[in-house]
Scaffold this active site. Structure first.
Site, short mmCIF file in Angstrom:
data_model
loop_
_atom_site.label_atom_id
_atom_site.label_comp_id
_atom_site.label_asym_id
_atom_site.label_seq_id
_atom_site.Cartn_x
_atom_site.Cartn_y
_atom_site.Cartn_z
CE LYS A 1 -3.74 -0.47 4.86
NZ LYS A 1 -5.19 0.06 5.05
CG HIS B 1 -2.05 -0.88 1.09
ND1 HIS B 1 -2.06 -2.31 1.43
CD2 HIS B 1 -3.35 -0.70 0.44
CE1 HIS B 1 -3.20 -2.73 1.17
NE2 HIS B 1 -3.84 -1.76 0.72
#
Length: 269
Positions: free
Chosen positions: A162, A158
């Site tokens: 995040k 990600h």
């Protein structure tokens, strides 16, 4: 006044919040009736459209969620665990469908969300995309077909903003693998390897997290045995897939009885 279902978006200034606004406004299936931000945010009290750099929408950003929820048929929420728990209780008071894309929950959060689901429809999923939910079902079936000689690893990547790891999607895939294998995930998780860790625990489900750049979301489920490997993969390149899935869940929830559901239910998988 529109006959289409009215939807409130929480955390509206975030990347997912703004994507949800655009998706709802262009859908022709619902209309935006409220936008919520945290107290003290500089968008509060201003027109949402101008905050997003466009024309006025006639929706004023508020820090009073219950007031906004009372006007809505559904709330779509990609925020943070503590905020989502509060929103779940308020959405239940308003009898609004609560679609939860937030991840990183602890057991106490989930207990409170389950209590709210006794009074209203809650759709909670670690990932709202059709592809990931199909991957979840495939993971369960493959794990069911293979014995413990096959090691299972979930690898996820990600963007660098995040804050939780493993991702909610990775955990969803891990739970599917554990269910297919007939074991409890909490008792058979292996993650955060560093240093001299010893040999891999037989039968464990491993997790690895990668963070970098603007990666939207990539998930691999690796089944590895002596001499062969099976890799199931999903790559997301556009956050719009999550927004479209969340909107679909919000509309689906209009005809359901109070309870807690997931995207497998929404998609009929």
């Amino acid at each position: 006044m529109s006959d289409l279902p009215g939807i409130v978006v929480t955390g509206v200034s975030g990347r997912m919040g703004q994507m949800l606004v655009k998706t709802i406004n262009s859908s022709g299936k619902a209309h935006l009736v409220g936008a919520v931000e945290r107290k003290g945010h500089d968008w509060v009290g201003r027109d949402l459209g101008t905050c997003m750099g466009g024309a006025e929408m006639g929706v004023i950003v508020t820090d009073e969620p219950l007031e906004a929820f009372a006007k809505a048929q559904a709330v779509i929420d990609f925020t943070a665990p503590a905020a989502t728990v509060e929103f779940a209780l308020l959405a239940a008071q308003a009898r609004a469908v609560h679609v939860i894309g937030t991840t990183g929950f602890e057991a106490e959060h989930l207990t409170k969300i389950a209590a709210a689901a006794r009074h209203a429809v809650i759709v909670r999923a670690g990932n709202m995309s059709l592809g990931v939910n199909l991957l979840t079902q495939l993971t369960k079936k493959v794990a069911q077909a293979l014995d413990a000689d096959w090691d299972i690893e979930v690898i996820e990547a990600h963007h660098n903003k995040k804050v939780d790891a493993p991702s909610g999607t990775a955990l969803m895939l891990g739970r599917a693998a554990a269910e297919g294998r007939g074991i409890d995930l909490e008792d058979n998780t292996e993650s955060g390897r560093d240093g001299i860790t010893g040999a891999r625990k037989p039968g464990a489900i491993g997790f690895s997290a990668i963070r970098g750049g603007d990666i939207v979301g990539e998930h691999d489920v690796l089944f590895a045995a002596a001499g062969e490997r099976i890799v199931l993969r999903h790559i997301a390149t556009d956050r719009a897939i999550f927004a479209r899935g969340a909107l679909r869940a919000a509309l689906w929830g209009q005809t359901q009885k109070p309870g807690e559901y997931d995207m497998i239910d929404v998609l009929g998988l």
